[in-house]
Design a protein around this motif. Sequence first.
Motif, PDB file in Angstrom:
ATOM      1  N   ASP A  88     105.100 -27.305  86.051  1.00 44.34           N
ATOM      2  CA  ASP A  88     105.919 -27.985  85.039  1.00 44.34           C
ATOM      3  C   ASP A  88     105.798 -27.245  83.707  1.00 44.34           C
ATOM      4  O   ASP A  88     104.996 -27.617  82.853  1.00 44.34           O
ATOM      5  CB  ASP A  88     105.461 -29.441  84.896  1.00 44.34           C
ATOM      6  N   ILE A  89     106.606 -26.221  83.527  1.00 44.58           N
ATOM      7  CA  ILE A  89     106.499 -25.352  82.354  1.00 44.58           C
ATOM      8  C   ILE A  89     106.787 -26.114  81.066  1.00 44.58           C
ATOM      9  O   ILE A  89     106.153 -25.873  80.024  1.00 44.58           O
ATOM     10  CB  ILE A  89     107.444 -24.132  82.508  1.00 44.58           C
ATOM     11  N   GLU A 114     103.905 -15.999  79.354  1.00 44.78           N
ATOM     12  CA  GLU A 114     103.898 -15.030  80.457  1.00 44.78           C
ATOM     13  C   GLU A 114     104.562 -15.617  81.698  1.00 44.78           C
ATOM     14  O   GLU A 114     105.388 -14.962  82.344  1.00 44.78           O
ATOM     15  CB  GLU A 114     102.461 -14.604  80.766  1.00 44.78           C
ATOM     16  N   GLU A 115     104.207 -16.844  82.043  1.00 46.67           N
ATOM     17  CA  GLU A 115     104.802 -17.492  83.215  1.00 46.67           C
ATOM     18  C   GLU A 115     106.259 -17.844  82.949  1.00 46.67           C
ATOM     19  O   GLU A 115     107.129 -17.645  83.805  1.00 46.67           O
ATOM     20  CB  GLU A 115     104.013 -18.754  83.569  1.00 46.67           C
ATOM     21  N   TRP A 116     106.553 -18.355  81.748  1.00 49.79           N
ATOM     22  CA  TRP A 116     107.914 -18.796  81.431  1.00 49.79           C
ATOM     23  C   TRP A 116     108.883 -17.620  81.402  1.00 49.79           C
ATOM     24  O   TRP A 116     110.045 -17.736  81.807  1.00 49.79           O
ATOM     25  CB  TRP A 116     107.915 -19.524  80.089  1.00 49.79           C
ATOM     26  N   THR A 117     108.427 -16.463  80.936  1.00 47.89           N
ATOM     27  CA  THR A 117     109.288 -15.279  80.903  1.00 47.89           C
ATOM     28  C   THR A 117     109.743 -14.914  82.305  1.00 47.89           C
ATOM     29  O   THR A 117     110.888 -14.492  82.519  1.00 47.89           O
ATOM     30  CB  THR A 117     108.548 -14.090  80.263  1.00 47.89           C
ATOM     31  N   ARG A 118     108.870 -15.081  83.274  1.00 45.11           N
ATOM     32  CA  ARG A 118     109.234 -14.773  84.662  1.00 45.11           C
ATOM     33  C   ARG A 118     110.213 -15.796  85.226  1.00 45.11           C
ATOM     34  O   ARG A 118     110.973 -15.498  86.143  1.00 45.11           O
ATOM     35  CB  ARG A 118     107.970 -14.715  85.532  1.00 45.11           C
ATOM     36  N   GLN A 119     110.184 -17.001  84.654  1.00 45.44           N
ATOM     37  CA  GLN A 119     111.073 -18.054  85.143  1.00 45.44           C
ATOM     38  C   GLN A 119     112.428 -18.065  84.426  1.00 45.44           C
ATOM     39  O   GLN A 119     113.468 -18.197  85.067  1.00 45.44           O
ATOM     40  CB  GLN A 119     110.410 -19.426  84.962  1.00 45.44           C
ATOM     41  N   ASP A 120     112.396 -17.948  83.078  1.00 44.01           N
ATOM     42  CA  ASP A 120     113.640 -18.121  82.305  1.00 44.01           C
ATOM     43  C   ASP A 120     113.460 -17.496  80.921  1.00 44.01           C
ATOM     44  O   ASP A 120     112.967 -18.143  80.001  1.00 44.01           O
ATOM     45  CB  ASP A 120     113.955 -19.615  82.186  1.00 44.01           C
ATOM     46  N   VAL A 121     113.896 -16.256  80.769  1.00 42.53           N
ATOM     47  CA  VAL A 121     113.692 -15.525  79.519  1.00 42.53           C
ATOM     48  C   VAL A 121     114.399 -16.207  78.344  1.00 42.53           C
ATOM     49  O   VAL A 121     113.825 -16.355  77.258  1.00 42.53           O
ATOM     50  CB  VAL A 121     114.192 -14.063  79.655  1.00 42.53           C
ATOM     51  N   LYS A 122     115.636 -16.626  78.544  1.00 38.09           N
ATOM     52  CA  LYS A 122     116.385 -17.234  77.442  1.00 38.09           C
ATOM     53  C   LYS A 122     115.699 -18.502  76.937  1.00 38.09           C
ATOM     54  O   LYS A 122     115.613 -18.742  75.729  1.00 38.09           O
ATOM     55  CB  LYS A 122     117.813 -17.548  77.888  1.00 38.09           C
ATOM     56  N   ALA A 123     115.202 -19.309  77.856  1.00 37.62           N
ATOM     57  CA  ALA A 123     114.559 -20.567  77.467  1.00 37.62           C
ATOM     58  C   ALA A 123     113.272 -20.320  76.692  1.00 37.62           C
ATOM     59  O   ALA A 123     113.012 -20.982  75.681  1.00 37.62           O
ATOM     60  CB  ALA A 123     114.274 -21.414  78.707  1.00 37.62           C
ATOM     61  N   VAL A 124     112.465 -19.373  77.145  1.00 31.80           N
ATOM     62  CA  VAL A 124     111.194 -19.129  76.458  1.00 31.80           C
ATOM     63  C   VAL A 124     111.422 -18.488  75.094  1.00 31.80           C
ATOM     64  O   VAL A 124     110.706 -18.792  74.126  1.00 31.80           O
ATOM     65  CB  VAL A 124     110.232 -18.289  77.326  1.00 31.80           C
ATOM     66  N   TYR A 145     108.455  -9.712  75.312  1.00 27.95           N
ATOM     67  CA  TYR A 145     109.170  -8.434  75.381  1.00 27.95           C
ATOM     68  C   TYR A 145     108.571  -7.498  76.425  1.00 27.95           C
ATOM     69  O   TYR A 145     109.310  -6.845  77.179  1.00 27.95           O
ATOM     70  CB  TYR A 145     109.147  -7.743  74.014  1.00 27.95           C
ATOM     71  N   PHE A 146     107.246  -7.425  76.490  1.00 27.37           N
ATOM     72  CA  PHE A 146     106.632  -6.437  77.376  1.00 27.37           C
ATOM     73  C   PHE A 146     106.552  -6.897  78.827  1.00 27.37           C
ATOM     74  O   PHE A 146     106.262  -6.103  79.710  1.00 27.37           O
ATOM     75  CB  PHE A 146     105.259  -6.016  76.833  1.00 27.37           C
ATOM     76  N   ILE A 147     106.804  -8.164  79.080  1.00 24.15           N
ATOM     77  CA  ILE A 147     106.991  -8.619  80.462  1.00 24.15           C
ATOM     78  C   ILE A 147     108.461  -8.453  80.844  1.00 24.15           C
ATOM     79  O   ILE A 147     108.791  -7.939  81.911  1.00 24.15           O
ATOM     80  CB  ILE A 147     106.553 -10.089  80.614  1.00 24.15           C
TER      81      ILE A 147
END
Length: 206
Positions: A88-89, A114-124, A145-147
């Motif tokens: 549950d991010i 880090e986890e959220w970037t893998r799930q949804d870049v725009k949202a994070v 950015y670096f992920i």
Amino acid sequence: CAEKKIDDKLSALVELGKALSLAEIPEAVKTADSLKELRERVVLSESVLKRWGELAPAAAFAHLSEMPEGMMKVQSLRSVVPSYAKKDIRAVADAAMKMKPGRARTETVQMLVEEWTRQDVKAVLKWVNDLPEGFPKDGALHNIYFIWVHLDPAGIAATVRNLPPGDTRNALIINVAGDWAATDAASAVKWAEGLPVAADKQTALA
């Protein structure tokens, strides 16, 4: 605790923590806190909290948030936050907002993004940009950015182009060029040649 060999004793405490049921967690937390030897206390506490994070991450995080600042809290959060974030991010983001300033909050935000970037870049990105002053926004953006650049170099290319000059932008240009060229060299070269600053263009093409 009656085990004489310290390595065997610590290993047994770790295994004890791994085998706990959710109902046994509260008593195990109290037991860990009551141990006289620091090493035993730390090892059992970390194992119990990690297990709690696997079984009920929201409750484990709430407990950890109330702990005093220190390495025990930080180490335990490293075990709990990734599990919680996968389930549950948004809940982790809300919980992080309520934490007091300090290393624990900073590391929680880092693990969260880090986890959220893998799930949804725009949202994070929206969440980080909307953070109030005082939160570690710059560090969080750096992590995103670096992920992101390794997940989708083409997707981040326009963002990198518009970043202010500096080491972060230079490093991202190199990463975009290298990662994009590995999958689509023609598009990567076209992007590099379109960079408006001569030094950036030279860096990317190289």
